[in-house]
Motif scaffolding. Structure first.
Motif, PDB file in Angstrom:
ATOM      1  N   ASP A 171       0.779  -0.925   0.126  1.00  0.00           N
ATOM      2  CA  ASP A 171      -0.031   0.161   0.014  1.00  0.00           C
ATOM      3  C   ASP A 171       0.951   1.313  -0.036  1.00  0.00           C
ATOM      4  O   ASP A 171       0.721   2.162  -0.664  1.00  0.00           O
ATOM      5  N   HIS A 172       1.801   1.119   0.729  1.00  0.00           N
ATOM      6  CA  HIS A 172       2.881   2.516   0.914  1.00  0.00           C
ATOM      7  C   HIS A 172       4.139   1.933   1.554  1.00  0.00           C
ATOM      8  O   HIS A 172       4.137   0.978   2.163  1.00  0.00           O
ATOM      9  N   ILE A 173       5.172   2.680   1.318  1.00  0.00           N
ATOM     10  CA  ILE A 173       6.583   2.349   1.768  1.00  0.00           C
ATOM     11  C   ILE A 173       7.199   3.808   2.389  1.00  0.00           C
ATOM     12  O   ILE A 173       7.025   4.923   1.840  1.00  0.00           O
ATOM     13  N   VAL A 174       7.391   3.798   3.612  1.00  0.00           N
ATOM     14  CA  VAL A 174       7.780   4.972   4.401  1.00  0.00           C
ATOM     15  C   VAL A 174       9.155   5.159   4.589  1.00  0.00           C
ATOM     16  O   VAL A 174       9.866   3.967   5.138  1.00  0.00           O
ATOM     17  N   GLY A 175       9.830   6.239   4.426  1.00  0.00           N
ATOM     18  CA  GLY A 175      11.243   6.442   4.896  1.00  0.00           C
ATOM     19  C   GLY A 175      11.380   7.546   5.908  1.00  0.00           C
ATOM     20  O   GLY A 175      10.688   8.385   6.271  1.00  0.00           O
ATOM     21  N   GLN A 254      11.694   2.706   6.959  1.00  0.00           N
ATOM     22  CA  GLN A 254      10.994   2.734   7.959  1.00  0.00           C
ATOM     23  C   GLN A 254      10.060   1.369   8.151  1.00  0.00           C
ATOM     24  O   GLN A 254       9.977   0.590   8.810  1.00  0.00           O
ATOM     25  N   HIS A 255       9.069   1.725   7.310  1.00  0.00           N
ATOM     26  CA  HIS A 255       8.086   0.426   7.061  1.00  0.00           C
ATOM     27  C   HIS A 255       7.398   0.284   5.833  1.00  0.00           C
ATOM     28  O   HIS A 255       7.531   1.330   5.172  1.00  0.00           O
ATOM     29  N   ILE A 256       6.872  -0.981   5.565  1.00  0.00           N
ATOM     30  CA  ILE A 256       6.078  -1.386   4.432  1.00  0.00           C
ATOM     31  C   ILE A 256       4.723  -1.673   4.851  1.00  0.00           C
ATOM     32  O   ILE A 256       4.586  -2.386   5.759  1.00  0.00           O
ATOM     33  N   ALA A 257       3.930  -0.759   4.305  1.00  0.00           N
ATOM     34  CA  ALA A 257       2.453  -1.199   4.564  1.00  0.00           C
ATOM     35  C   ALA A 257       1.898  -2.174   3.475  1.00  0.00           C
ATOM     36  O   ALA A 257       1.943  -1.762   2.391  1.00  0.00           O
ATOM     37  N   ILE A 258       1.197  -3.369   4.228  1.00  0.00           N
ATOM     38  CA  ILE A 258       0.520  -4.205   3.271  1.00  0.00           C
ATOM     39  C   ILE A 258      -0.939  -4.380   3.316  1.00  0.00           C
ATOM     40  O   ILE A 258      -1.345  -4.211   4.620  1.00  0.00           O
ATOM     41  N   ILE A 321      -2.571  -1.767  11.815  1.00  0.00           N
ATOM     42  CA  ILE A 321      -1.869  -1.954  12.917  1.00  0.00           C
ATOM     43  C   ILE A 321      -0.361  -2.485  12.407  1.00  0.00           C
ATOM     44  O   ILE A 321      -0.148  -2.393  11.370  1.00  0.00           O
ATOM     45  N   PHE A 322       0.500  -2.194  13.526  1.00  0.00           N
ATOM     46  CA  PHE A 322       1.963  -2.188  13.159  1.00  0.00           C
ATOM     47  C   PHE A 322       2.613  -3.284  13.952  1.00  0.00           C
ATOM     48  O   PHE A 322       2.231  -3.579  15.115  1.00  0.00           O
ATOM     49  N   THR A 323       3.490  -4.063  13.218  1.00  0.00           N
ATOM     50  CA  THR A 323       4.092  -5.086  14.041  1.00  0.00           C
ATOM     51  C   THR A 323       5.429  -4.475  14.653  1.00  0.00           C
ATOM     52  O   THR A 323       5.658  -3.315  14.385  1.00  0.00           O
ATOM     53  N   PHE A 334       6.895  -4.018   9.697  1.00  0.00           N
ATOM     54  CA  PHE A 334       5.477  -3.993   8.632  1.00  0.00           C
ATOM     55  C   PHE A 334       4.275  -3.409   9.261  1.00  0.00           C
ATOM     56  O   PHE A 334       4.207  -3.318  10.581  1.00  0.00           O
ATOM     57  N   GLU A 335       3.586  -2.802   8.367  1.00  0.00           N
ATOM     58  CA  GLU A 335       2.092  -2.595   8.917  1.00  0.00           C
ATOM     59  C   GLU A 335       1.199  -3.351   8.123  1.00  0.00           C
ATOM     60  O   GLU A 335       1.551  -3.501   6.994  1.00  0.00           O
ATOM     61  N   VAL A 336       0.015  -3.518   8.594  1.00  0.00           N
ATOM     62  CA  VAL A 336      -0.935  -4.345   8.032  1.00  0.00           C
ATOM     63  C   VAL A 336      -2.365  -3.023   7.719  1.00  0.00           C
ATOM     64  O   VAL A 336      -2.460  -2.250   8.884  1.00  0.00           O
TER      65      VAL A 336
HETATM   66 FE   FE2 Z   1       2.168   3.669   7.189  1.00  0.00          FE
END
Ligand code: FE2
Length: 368
Positions: A171-175, A254-258, A321-323, A334-336
């Motif tokens: 869904d999105h990728i965060v730096g 920082q995270h990838i949201a799936i 939610i965030f792992t 990761f984020e879902v």
């Molecule tokens: Fe996010």
């Protein structure tokens, strides 16, 4: 609606890690992804191994060096630990996308090149992102083999028992970047990729008593690609973005949201598969949701049981939610996410709750 750069969507995300075989097992077990391709000494690649994992439209590549001459990957791992090296964009025309990016200020890392074998031609090029990451442009229209030249059938097929997670697509990728660096990378991506700034969280928007952050989201005009960038903002104590930069030894992903289409089932399955999530928001969070009498299809108590955050937007609502960090350092996670009723945003309310949850863990690490 399309976008002028000819981006079709995210393609694969590549992690550089200490032990790709072990990470491939973890992804198989924890996320239910399947190993679909392998590259290494058995396929003629002498100095590294890569495992491609896939599920629905999600593609993750994990790569480790196996010979001392592979300094590029060793250097990354030595400095950053396990982390994301690149995210890739599937484009209509690699050369066109790359040339557009370079003309508009992008820093080149891989000039357009053809990877060839008996199965055809795979095209790629890349530009620099943050300290040590890359955005690649790829096109496999003329390639008919497994993934890329150099890859073959997987040599490990873990028959692991795993609960169906239903994970769909990035869904999105965060730096995370340093103070005063956010606008640089936001302008960089906007110019290079013909993106636009979509959300701007300024001073005072997101923060707790102790620390804060600034965040902007850039996206392609068709919203296929969305990339938030965070920087620390002054607070009484250390911002979690600063903690990331110290522990990662630099700026990076920082995270990838799936995305999921049923986040309650997804999170239930991921928990059974052994994934740890950030601590649940306090019960008062869910009490106040109930009081707001929102039009929500999910049962608030089920969201509470699973620690899922809910943020209403003008169109629909967001469930997130965030792992916990998945590697050894408190860096990548990761984020879902589930978007309901056409929601496009990033959940300012959720963002705040995430920030507080990370801060609780940051304090436990003695880094606040
Ligand atoms: Fe996010």
């Amino acid at each position: 609606m399309a976008n002028k750069l000819g981006i079709r969507g995210y393609d694969y995300v590549e992690f550089f890690v200490g032990s790709a075989k072990v990470w491939a097992y973890w992804f198989s077990k924890a996320t239910g992804m399947k190993i679909t391709a392998y590259a290494g000494p058995e396929t003629g690649i002498r100095n590294k191994v890569s495992y491609l994992l896939q599920k629905n439209d999600l593609k993750i590549l994990v790569t480790s060096p196996v010979k001392p001459d592979n300094y590029e990957i060793y250097n990354f791992i030595q400095r950053h630990g396990d982390g994301v090296k690149r995210w890739t964009l599937n484009v209509n025309d690699v050369e066109y996308a790359y040339n557009h990016a370079i003309k508009n200020g992008a820093i080149p890392t891989i000039k357009p090149r053809e990877l060839k074998d008996a199965n055809g031609i795979y095209l790629e090029a890349a530009i620099k992102l943050y300290d040590d990451a890359e955005i690649s442009f790829v096109n496999a229209d003329e390639y008919h083999g497994i993934f890329q030249p150099g890859f073959g059938e997987p040599i490990h097929n873990y028959e692991v028992e795993t609960h169906e997670t239903g994970l769909k697509i990035v869904d999105h990728i965060v730096g995370n970047v340093r103070e005063n660096e956010m606008n640089f990378w936001v302008d960089y991506m906007n110019a290079a990729l013909n993106f636009e700034t979509f959300v701007d969280f300024g001073p005072g928007d997101i923060g707790t008593e102790y620390s804060a952050l600034l965040s902007k989201v850039v996206r392609s005009e068709d919203t296929l690609i969305r990339n938030p960038v965070n920087e620390p903002y002054k607070g009484k104590r250390k911002s979690q973005i600063e903690e990331y930069i110290e522990e990662f030894c630099g700026t990076g992903i920082q995270h990838i949201a799936i995305r999921s289409e049923n986040i309650i089932e997804t999170i239930g399955a991921m928990r059974k598969n052994g994934i740890e999530f950030l601590s649940t928001p306090p019960a008062t969070y869910y009490e106040s949701l109930k009081e707001r009498d929102l039009k929500v299809e999910e049962d608030i108590d089920e969201l509470k049981e699973n620690g899922i955050l809910l943020d209403p937007e003008s169109d629909g609502y967001l469930l997130q939610i965030f792992t916990k960090p998945v590697g050894d350092r408190p860096t990548f996670f990761f984020e879902v996410i589930q978007r309901k009723g056409g929601s496009q945003g990033f959940g300012k309310g959720n963002f705040q709750a995430l920030f507080e949850a990370i801060e609780r863990d940051q304090a436990a690490r003695g880094n606040l």
